[in-house]
Design an enzyme around this catalytic site. Structure first.
Site, PDB file in Angstrom:
ATOM      1  N   SER A 169      46.851  54.077  38.778  1.00  0.00           N
ATOM      2  CA  SER A 169      45.447  52.973  38.830  1.00  0.00           C
ATOM      3  C   SER A 169      44.341  53.468  39.338  1.00  0.00           C
ATOM      4  CB  SER A 169      46.164  51.900  39.612  1.00  0.00           C
ATOM      5  OG  SER A 169      45.307  50.516  39.232  1.00  0.00           O
ATOM      6  N   ASP A 227      48.399  47.603  29.051  1.00  0.00           N
ATOM      7  CA  ASP A 227      48.022  47.461  30.329  1.00  0.00           C
ATOM      8  C   ASP A 227      46.893  46.554  30.697  1.00  0.00           C
ATOM      9  OD1 ASP A 227      47.179  48.035  33.163  1.00  0.00           O
ATOM     10  OD2 ASP A 227      48.037  50.112  32.925  1.00  0.00           O
ATOM     11  N   HIS A 279      51.426  47.460  33.949  1.00  0.00           N
ATOM     12  CA  HIS A 279      50.544  48.302  34.452  1.00  0.00           C
ATOM     13  C   HIS A 279      51.233  49.472  34.791  1.00  0.00           C
ATOM     14  CE1 HIS A 279      47.115  49.480  36.566  1.00  0.00           C
ATOM     15  NE2 HIS A 279      47.590  49.327  37.913  1.00  0.00           N
TER      16      HIS A 279
END
Length: 549
Positions: free
Chosen positions: A261, A488, A518
């Site tokens: 991320s 995602d 995610h």
């Protein structure tokens, strides 16, 4: 900030069992999602005499002479204490398979790299040593995202997913500057944060707009009052410089790295500054480095909307077993929008004596979309909210905001705001924000308003930002494996290709995972994990364009 996410995907490591306990529900299933919670302490001051040349970066960062006391410092590894409240609390991390115990240390870094001989702060580090010392490659440094995620809590929480990598690496993570015990940013107190995160994040009247703007101003003022000394220095560029010093102090010739991320943005900036230092690196759940804050937020609105539609399709496919009304995804979405409208007009019972507001309900929905494992709890939470009980949705919202069941907050959202605003130059006015709202609403009827209003997050911030978007161009870097997940919600799939293109020819190697949630590696997909493991453990670069799932 009273919106669903401060930037590009903040999710906490939280078990479903803990959520259900906090909400007063019970269920035998457990799972986890996203990145981890976090928070902070103050640093120390040290002045030095003799200095040595640190590995000089190529790119935007200037060469600096770091004091010898920093470059040659020895880390005093010892048994890890229990995480601080600011890191999310909880017990000390349990030993790993085979009995390996976690070790913790602190590392001094300059507060201001322009004055490397001046004040220092301490970064909190954690590691688990490699199993095979004879075949050990080095340290594998993790950043789990946020920004604001604590590596001190994150790495132990997800360690089982990376146990194969521990065969040849010391697994290492840290609280980046501004996070947890690393000069953690502190803003409002717990009582104030309860009010802040409950306030209307999509104001529809002039009075509500005034309250919204005042809330942003109060939050920023509290951050300046309590952490003003560190706020100018918590941006991503300085965090990347810290990583280069960390590489040297750990004794590694190359930076072996696993970024997830926001950790992909941090890794990209590191690669840009220190391309010759990059070893084997993996970026998963990739932030698009070409986007400014508005583009990133709009992309996230579309990403969460896509994830919600996929959730609705799954509900429809299960026909009579799904608790939500509707025979098409559109009908279920209309039901959700209607439910949120009702909660907006009249908040419902939450946990204890708290009420669930529309902002918290929207937050809770978003948090559940970070992992397909949490879809059953989203369905349950919506159904219970329809019946007047908002406890489960509030527990999900609390997990995103770093609130535990005792009402204590980690500093994940304070750090998130501080890093975002130190990075981004953009400061949106009320008029500019309102002009953007129609586009956000078109992108997502459920999340658009909240992410649109989120453009004002830094409008009252006391520190100027550094860039419109980060530079991650890294000519001369070793290959970096870049994994994009087509489903995602927080870091949409297109960001992976943008990262590959931005890193430059011969650097980024794209891998696609057709999945939900995610990130990709932690999905358990054997194709993704095999490609990553083969690269990190054996140096075999996957074929560009490889597709999994």
């Amino acid at each position: 900030m009273p919106t669903i996410s401060a930037r590009r995907g903040t999710a906490l490591a939280v078990t479903a069992a803990a959520l259900l306990a906090a909400s007063g529900c019970s269920d035998s299933n457990t799972g986890s999602t996203g990145t981890s919670g976090t928070t902070g302490t103050s640093g120390t001051t040290e002045t030095s005499g003799t200095s040595v040349r640190a590995n000089s970066p190529t790119g935007a960062a200037p060469s600096t002479d770091l004091p010898r006391s920093l470059v040659s410092q020895r880390l005093g590894w010892k048994a890890c204490p229990a995480p601080s409240a600011s890191e999310g609390g909880g017990p000390s991390p349990s030993p790993l398979p085979g009995g390996t115990r976690w070790e913790c240390a602190t590392m001094k870094v300059p507060l201001n790299y322009a004055k490397p001989g001046g004040d220092t702060i301490e970064l909190a580090l954690i590691r688990a040593k490699a199993r095979d010392t004879k075949q050990r490659i080095g340290s594998l440094i993790f950043n789990f995202g946020g920004p604001g995620g604590s590596g001190i809590t994150g790495l132990p929480a997800f360690a089982s997913d990376y146990e194969k990598l521990r065969a040849r690496y010391d697994l290492v993570s840290f609280d980046p500057r501004g996070v947890g015990r690393s000069a953690g940013v502190q803003c409002e107190n717990d009582r104030q944060l309860d009010a802040y995160f409950a306030q209307d994040g999509s104001p529809a009247t002039p009075a509500a707009e005034k309250t919204f703007v005042k809330g942003l101003a109060n939050f920023a003022a509290a951050c300046e009052k309590n952490s003003g000394k560190v706020l100018p220095y918590v941006g991503t560029t300085n965090a990347a410089r810290d990583m280069e010093l960390m590489r040297q102090v750990l004794g590694d010739k190359k930076m072996h790295y696993f970024g997830i991320s926001y950790g992909t943005e941090l890794g990209g900036v590191y690669a840009h500054l220190y391309p010759k230092s990059v070893g084997r690196a993996v970026f998963d759940a990739v932030v698009d480095p070409t986007q400014n804050s508005e583009q990133g937020s709009l992309g996230q609105a579309k990403g969460f909307q896509l994830a919600l539609t996929n959730f609705e399709k799954d509900c429809v496919a299960r026909a009579g077993s799904c608790k939500l009304p509707g025979t098409t995804p559109k009908e279920i979405e209309s039901y959700i929008i209607g439910l949120l409208d009702r909660i907006g007009k009249q908040p419902i019972a939450g946990i204890g004596n708290r009420k669930l507001t529309r902002t918290q309900a929207t937050n809770g929905i978003a948090q559940a979309l970070y992992s397909k494992e949490f879809w059953p709890y989203l369905e349950q939470g919506l159904d219970e909210a329809d019946g007047g009980s908002g406890a489960l949705l509030q527990a999900l919202s609390d997990s995103m905001n770093g609130r535990d069941q005792y009402g204590k907050y980690s500093n994940i959202q304070a750090a998130n705001a501080a890093v975002n605003c130190a990075d981004s130059k953009e400061r949106y006015t009320l008029a500019q924000t309102k002009a953007k709202l129609p586009e956000f609403r078109r992108a997502s009827p459920v999340f658009g308003d909240f992410l649109g209003w989120g453009l004002m997050s830094c409008s009252k911030w006391p520190v100027a930002g550094e860039w419109t978007h980060p530079d991650v161009h890294a000519p001369g870097s070793a290959p970096i494996v870049v994994i994009g997940n087509t489903g995602d919600p927080a870091t949409p799939y297109a960001g992976a290709k943008a990262m590959v293109d931005s890193l430059g020819k011969g650097v980024g190697v794209e891998v696609t995972y057709h999945g939900q949630g995610h990130g990709s590696y932690d999905s358990g997909d054997t194709c993704v994990q095999g490609a990553v493991n083969d690269y990190l453990l054996n140096g075999k670069v996957p074929a560009a364009g490889k597709v999994c799932g």
